[in-house]
Structure formats: structure tokens, C-alpha cells
Design a protein around this motif. Structure first.
Motif, mmCIF file in Angstrom:
data_model
loop_
_atom_site.group_PDB
_atom_site.id
_atom_site.type_symbol
_atom_site.label_atom_id
_atom_site.label_comp_id
_atom_site.label_asym_id
_atom_site.label_seq_id
_atom_site.Cartn_x
_atom_site.Cartn_y
_atom_site.Cartn_z
ATOM 1 N N LEU A 2 26.631 -33.498 3.685
ATOM 2 C CA LEU A 2 26.239 -33.824 2.317
ATOM 3 C C LEU A 2 25.541 -35.180 2.259
ATOM 4 C CD1 LEU A 2 26.251 -33.256 -0.736
ATOM 5 C CD2 LEU A 2 28.511 -34.339 -0.817
ATOM 6 N N TYR A 5 21.959 -34.883 3.390
ATOM 7 C CA TYR A 5 21.165 -34.259 2.325
ATOM 8 C C TYR A 5 20.817 -35.276 1.243
ATOM 9 C CZ TYR A 5 20.037 -31.648 -1.853
ATOM 10 O OH TYR A 5 19.418 -31.198 -2.993
ATOM 11 N N LEU A 6 21.815 -36.043 0.802
ATOM 12 C CA LEU A 6 21.579 -37.007 -0.272
ATOM 13 C C LEU A 6 20.595 -38.100 0.144
ATOM 14 C CD1 LEU A 6 25.168 -37.311 -1.771
ATOM 15 C CD2 LEU A 6 23.159 -36.186 -2.773
ATOM 16 N N ASN A 10 16.982 -38.345 -1.794
ATOM 17 C CA ASN A 10 16.687 -39.594 -2.479
ATOM 18 C C ASN A 10 15.440 -40.259 -1.928
ATOM 19 O OD1 ASN A 10 18.682 -40.413 -4.664
ATOM 20 N ND2 ASN A 10 19.969 -39.502 -3.087
ATOM 21 N N ILE A 42 18.558 -32.181 -8.465
ATOM 22 C CA ILE A 42 19.202 -31.654 -7.253
ATOM 23 C C ILE A 42 19.728 -32.756 -6.332
ATOM 24 C CG2 ILE A 42 17.932 -29.477 -7.337
ATOM 25 C CD1 ILE A 42 16.202 -30.543 -4.991
ATOM 26 N N GLY A 43 19.787 -33.982 -6.845
ATOM 27 C CA GLY A 43 20.430 -35.053 -6.084
ATOM 28 C C GLY A 43 19.598 -36.297 -5.880
ATOM 29 N N HIS A 75 25.839 -37.853 -10.782
ATOM 30 C CA HIS A 75 25.800 -37.563 -9.346
ATOM 31 C C HIS A 75 26.835 -38.382 -8.575
ATOM 32 C CE1 HIS A 75 21.487 -35.815 -9.504
ATOM 33 N NE2 HIS A 75 22.403 -34.900 -9.710
ATOM 34 N N PHE A 79 29.861 -36.791 -6.441
ATOM 35 C CA PHE A 79 30.034 -37.150 -5.028
ATOM 36 C C PHE A 79 31.457 -37.652 -4.775
ATOM 37 C CE2 PHE A 79 29.800 -40.241 -1.538
ATOM 38 C CZ PHE A 79 29.365 -39.405 -0.524
ATOM 39 N N TYR A 82 33.871 -34.774 -5.012
ATOM 40 C CA TYR A 82 33.769 -33.932 -3.822
ATOM 41 C C TYR A 82 34.480 -34.578 -2.635
ATOM 42 C CZ TYR A 82 31.776 -31.425 0.125
ATOM 43 O OH TYR A 82 31.609 -30.712 1.276
#
Length: 87
Positions: A2, A5-6, A10, A42-43, A75, A79, A82
């Protein structure tokens, strides 16, 4: 996974805002706001917000000034949720 991905999304958000600002200065074809919002949703909101302030781009748009920081907080909350409750 994750976190990778972030970081990537970004960076994309930051770059897209920078490219749109450059195109605006040169009066060329612009990146649609819907695409910028999609990346943010989407982040990529933190990257887009940093770019907004760095490039001084979209700062007069109320929607970006208000909802982009709000989306960043959402977000961050997701995060943290999660990481603490699903990991």
C-alpha cells in the motif's frame, strides 16, 4: 504494498499538476480537472495538494482550496485505520 502505491500515485498527482500549470502558462491543451480529481480521489490528494501550493496552481478554485485538503484528511484517516485495524 500500500505504501508503494501511495508513493507512486502521489508522485503522479504532483507531476500532473505541474504539467497542467506548464501547459496553462504556454496556453496549450490542458489536463481536464476531472482527471486531476480522479488521481486525487484514488490516493493522490496529498501530492496534488503539495503541487497546488508549490506551483501556485488551481489556488483560486474554491473546489481545490476546500475539498483537496479535506480529501487529504480523509486519505490519512483511511491509511491510519487500515494500518491499525486491518494489518
Amino acid at each position: 504494498m500500500l505504501l508503494i502505491y501511495l508513493i507512486i500515485i502521489n508522485l503522479i498527482g504532483f507531476i500532473v499538476m505541474g504539467v497542467d500549470k506548464r501547459r496553462a502558462r504556454k496556453q496549450k491543451w490542458r489536463i481536464p480537472e476531472s482527471r486531476i480529481w480522479f488521481i486525487a480521489i484514488i490516493g493522490g490528494a496529498p501530492g496534488a495538494m503539495i503541487a497546488m501550493n508549490y506551483f501556485r496552481h488551481k489556488t483560486k478554485h474554491t473546489s481545490f482550496r476546500v475539498f483537496l485538503p479535506l480529501l487529504v484528511f480523509v486519505h490519512i484517516g483511511l491509511f491510519v485505520w487500515y494500518e491499525f485495524f486491518l494489518s
